[in-house]
Design a protein around this motif. Structure first.
Motif, PDB file in Angstrom:
ATOM      1  N   LEU A 191      41.320  45.423  33.565  1.00  0.00           N
ATOM      2  CA  LEU A 191      40.820  44.115  33.990  1.00  0.00           C
ATOM      3  C   LEU A 191      40.751  43.990  35.501  1.00  0.00           C
ATOM      4  O   LEU A 191      39.877  43.300  36.040  1.00  0.00           O
ATOM      5  CB  LEU A 191      41.697  43.006  33.404  1.00  0.00           C
ATOM      6  CG  LEU A 191      41.601  42.772  31.894  1.00  0.00           C
ATOM      7  CD1 LEU A 191      42.515  41.630  31.477  1.00  0.00           C
ATOM      8  CD2 LEU A 191      40.166  42.485  31.463  1.00  0.00           C
ATOM      9  N   LEU A 196      35.716  39.916  37.255  1.00  0.00           N
ATOM     10  CA  LEU A 196      35.928  38.733  36.428  1.00  0.00           C
ATOM     11  C   LEU A 196      35.632  37.463  37.221  1.00  0.00           C
ATOM     12  O   LEU A 196      35.976  37.368  38.409  1.00  0.00           O
ATOM     13  CB  LEU A 196      37.372  38.698  35.924  1.00  0.00           C
ATOM     14  CG  LEU A 196      37.786  39.844  34.994  1.00  0.00           C
ATOM     15  CD1 LEU A 196      39.273  39.758  34.685  1.00  0.00           C
ATOM     16  CD2 LEU A 196      36.970  39.815  33.703  1.00  0.00           C
ATOM     17  N   TYR A 204      38.075  37.743  26.102  1.00  0.00           N
ATOM     18  CA  TYR A 204      38.697  39.018  25.740  1.00  0.00           C
ATOM     19  C   TYR A 204      38.897  39.038  24.226  1.00  0.00           C
ATOM     20  O   TYR A 204      39.416  38.069  23.651  1.00  0.00           O
ATOM     21  CB  TYR A 204      40.050  39.184  26.434  1.00  0.00           C
ATOM     22  CG  TYR A 204      40.778  40.417  25.957  1.00  0.00           C
ATOM     23  CD1 TYR A 204      40.385  41.684  26.381  1.00  0.00           C
ATOM     24  CD2 TYR A 204      41.819  40.314  25.041  1.00  0.00           C
ATOM     25  CE1 TYR A 204      41.022  42.820  25.907  1.00  0.00           C
ATOM     26  CE2 TYR A 204      42.465  41.451  24.573  1.00  0.00           C
ATOM     27  CZ  TYR A 204      42.059  42.703  25.010  1.00  0.00           C
ATOM     28  OH  TYR A 204      42.681  43.822  24.527  1.00  0.00           O
ATOM     29  N   LEU A 233      47.304  38.867  29.875  1.00  0.00           N
ATOM     30  CA  LEU A 233      46.436  37.683  29.917  1.00  0.00           C
ATOM     31  C   LEU A 233      47.129  36.468  30.514  1.00  0.00           C
ATOM     32  O   LEU A 233      46.456  35.523  30.959  1.00  0.00           O
ATOM     33  CB  LEU A 233      45.925  37.356  28.513  1.00  0.00           C
ATOM     34  CG  LEU A 233      44.994  38.394  27.873  1.00  0.00           C
ATOM     35  CD1 LEU A 233      44.476  37.875  26.534  1.00  0.00           C
ATOM     36  CD2 LEU A 233      43.836  38.742  28.795  1.00  0.00           C
ATOM     37  N   TYR A 236      45.735  35.278  33.720  1.00  0.00           N
ATOM     38  CA  TYR A 236      44.339  34.835  33.791  1.00  0.00           C
ATOM     39  C   TYR A 236      44.183  33.495  33.068  1.00  0.00           C
ATOM     40  O   TYR A 236      43.901  33.445  31.863  1.00  0.00           O
ATOM     41  CB  TYR A 236      43.426  35.879  33.152  1.00  0.00           C
ATOM     42  CG  TYR A 236      43.439  37.214  33.853  1.00  0.00           C
ATOM     43  CD1 TYR A 236      42.583  37.468  34.923  1.00  0.00           C
ATOM     44  CD2 TYR A 236      44.299  38.232  33.444  1.00  0.00           C
ATOM     45  CE1 TYR A 236      42.583  38.698  35.558  1.00  0.00           C
ATOM     46  CE2 TYR A 236      44.308  39.467  34.075  1.00  0.00           C
ATOM     47  CZ  TYR A 236      43.451  39.693  35.136  1.00  0.00           C
ATOM     48  OH  TYR A 236      43.458  40.904  35.772  1.00  0.00           O
ATOM     49  N   ASN A 238      41.833  31.496  33.003  1.00  0.00           N
ATOM     50  CA  ASN A 238      40.478  31.277  32.484  1.00  0.00           C
ATOM     51  C   ASN A 238      40.125  32.253  31.362  1.00  0.00           C
ATOM     52  O   ASN A 238      38.967  32.337  30.951  1.00  0.00           O
ATOM     53  CB  ASN A 238      39.442  31.379  33.598  1.00  0.00           C
ATOM     54  CG  ASN A 238      39.420  32.742  34.284  1.00  0.00           C
ATOM     55  OD1 ASN A 238      40.451  33.424  34.335  1.00  0.00           O
ATOM     56  ND2 ASN A 238      38.289  33.138  34.828  1.00  0.00           N
ATOM     57  N   ALA A 239      41.127  32.980  30.848  1.00  0.00           N
ATOM     58  CA  ALA A 239      40.879  33.907  29.745  1.00  0.00           C
ATOM     59  C   ALA A 239      40.814  33.162  28.421  1.00  0.00           C
ATOM     60  O   ALA A 239      41.602  32.250  28.157  1.00  0.00           O
ATOM     61  CB  ALA A 239      41.971  34.972  29.696  1.00  0.00           C
ATOM     62  N   ALA A 241      41.038  34.379  24.555  1.00  0.00           N
ATOM     63  CA  ALA A 241      41.310  35.507  23.674  1.00  0.00           C
ATOM     64  C   ALA A 241      40.833  35.183  22.263  1.00  0.00           C
ATOM     65  O   ALA A 241      41.159  34.128  21.719  1.00  0.00           O
ATOM     66  CB  ALA A 241      42.801  35.834  23.668  1.00  0.00           C
ATOM     67  N   PHE A 261      46.801  30.749  28.820  1.00  0.00           N
ATOM     68  CA  PHE A 261      45.373  30.967  28.586  1.00  0.00           C
ATOM     69  C   PHE A 261      45.048  30.363  27.222  1.00  0.00           C
ATOM     70  O   PHE A 261      45.911  29.706  26.609  1.00  0.00           O
ATOM     71  CB  PHE A 261      45.019  32.468  28.644  1.00  0.00           C
ATOM     72  CG  PHE A 261      45.812  33.320  27.688  1.00  0.00           C
ATOM     73  CD1 PHE A 261      45.328  33.648  26.431  1.00  0.00           C
ATOM     74  CD2 PHE A 261      47.072  33.822  28.055  1.00  0.00           C
ATOM     75  CE1 PHE A 261      46.063  34.426  25.548  1.00  0.00           C
ATOM     76  CE2 PHE A 261      47.811  34.604  27.182  1.00  0.00           C
ATOM     77  CZ  PHE A 261      47.314  34.910  25.926  1.00  0.00           C
TER      78      PHE A 261
END
Length: 471
Positions: A191, A196, A204, A233, A236, A238-239, A241, A261
């Motif tokens: 990553l 990103l 993801y 994660l 992040y 703004n991820a 999943a 996240f």
């Protein structure tokens, strides 16, 4: 507080246009522009022999009718992980999206990774009798990872990449093939090498939920599946999943989780898993719960769920859809995730709000009489059946299960059972209107008892009970 049958029907009809924003009492105002990206999401298809691709075909055709920009499939496309099955998936894809195109020749991106059944599905079953399939199964058993890679490349005509990045209309998607239950090895460094975005979400996806996030496995078992993914994660915010594996119903409100996240369970287009600990849940033959259960397993096979994800500038909307008894009808209100402000899908805050609902006005329990019956293990015994109408959850939600309690004259609990809400993963109009719970004589004895039944939401909150007399 009760609800009459007319209100019950109206509440179901309102699902057609309802949305949930994490239960916020003052939801934010959103822009009026349409979505920037529309993605169909279908997981755990488990294609095997001829005809088993039919649910996938139905779902892909629905996605096509919605003019999606991409279709995301986070693993377990096949059941045994052999070439014949993956080629069947590929042919179905090409039939619906020839040359990768949807309506009016619009390109539709295929975002797909393998699951544990691609990796080791052949080990879960016996060797097929067909000689060609038998050879494929033997090869898969001999070298699971080598077979996974070979099958993927032969079926899809593309190189197998452990981690891969796609760009769909300016949105970044990162997918990871399944190579073990811990999650993607090397994800952190990978990553860091991907450009990103910081001003919009990125997506993801792998087969297993990040550990201790959403779903029955991810939320309940520390250190289990996805344990390597969660800490990566966490860095992040703004991820988003997206994962499958658990086969949890999309009506299970713990299928969406938000903290460091956002994590979303993508359910299954093969069957819906019944949760552990319920009298009508699935248990392997010979296990203690199988031997003592007085009820058959609920119909897991008659429920097939999928998602449509709409990405706006200021929110993401997840539509929860059903494809066994319906052609994409809504299961419950949409999940609406604001992309700024308060994180509204955390478990702790949502669990504080009781959404178990209420039984319709005039509802009554039926109890008995005692009859000779058989347990799930086919052991003959005296049984008592408690019957009750289904409860009505608040608008946009569904009842998850019921607690049925037998209470002695002195007020002590003689026996308490949980019963999964039959068909809560089909459209509300098709949900069973009555439920039962079965007890054995060994569980209740011979004394007079009264019974209480409480509806429960996805977080275990309970309704006001229905109560019987002494029986």
């Amino acid at each position: 507080m009760g609800m009459n049958r007319r209100d019950f029907i109206k509440s179901g009809a309102r699902l057609c246009g309802a949305s949930l924003i994490g239960g916020l009492s003052a939801p934010p105002l959103f822009g009026a522009e349409g979505p920037k990206l529309v993605v169909g999401i279908v997981s755990d298809i488990h294609v095997t022999g001829p005809g088993t691709e039919a649910p996938l075909r139905k779902i892909l055709n629905y996605f096509k009718s919605r003019d999606v920009d991409a279709v995301l499939m986070p693993g377990d496309l096949t059941d045994h992980g052999i070439l014949d099955e993956m080629q069947r998936v590929r042919r179905t894809w090409d039939e619906v999206f020839p040359d990768g195109c949807g309506l009016n020749g619009k390109p539709v991106m295929r975002l797909a990774v393998s699951g544990n059944h691609e990796f080791e599905g052949s080990k879960y079953y016996g060797i097929p009798k067909d000689p060609v399939l038998a050879e494929q199964a033997k090869a898969a058993r001999a070298d699971p990872l080598g077979n996974e890679k070979s099958v993927w490349e032969k079926a899809w005509g593309e190189s197998y990449e452990r981690l891969k990045t796609w760009n769909v209309k300016g949105y970044v998607f990162v997918g990871a093939h399944f190579e073990g239950y811990g999650g993607a090895e090397g994800l952190d460094s990978y990553l860091k090498g991907v450009a990103l975005p910081k001003d919009r979400p990125f997506f993801y996806f792998e087969h297993m939920q990040p550990n201790m996030t959403c779903g029955s496995y991810g939320a309940k078992k520390p250190g289990f599946a996805g344990r390597n993914t969660r800490p990566v994660l966490n860095a992040y915010p703004n991820a988003v999943a997206l994962a499958g594996h658990t086969h949890d119903s999309l009506t299970f409100e713990q299928s969406i989780w938000q903290d460091e996240f956002l994590s979303v369970n993508c359910s299954s287009a093969h069957f819906i898993s019944s949760p552990d600990g319920r009298e009508n849940s699935f248990y392997h033959p010979g296990t203690p719960r199988y031997m003592t259960s007085q009820m058959p397993i609920t119909d897991m096979w008659g429920m097939k769920n999928a998602l449509v994800m709409n990405v706006f500038d200021d929110r993401i909307v997840f539509e929860r859809r059903e494809f066994c008894r319906a052609d994409g009808e809504r299961l419950a209100a949409d999940w609406v995730v604001p992309l700024s402000g308060k994180k509204v899908y955390g478990f702790e805050d949502r669990a504080k709000v009781n959404r178990a609902g209420a039984f319709p006005n005039g509802s009554k329990l039926t109890v008995g009489p005692w009859k000779t019956g058989k347990s799930r293990a086919k052991v003959e015994t005296e049984q008592l059946t408690v019957g009750f109408p289904v409860a009505v959850a608040p608008e946009g939600y569904r009842v998850f299960d019921y607690a049925v309690t037998a209470i002695a004259a002195d007020g002590s609990v003689k026996c308490r059972k949980l019963v999964y809400n039959n068909h809560c993963a089909v459209p509300l109009a098709d949900e069973d209107k009555t439920m039962t719970c079965v007890f054995s004589r060994a569980e209740l004895g011979t004394e007079l008892l009264r019974f209480e039944v409480r509806a429960r939401d996805s977080f275990g909150n309970e309704s006001v009970p229905l109560v019987s007399g002494n029986d």
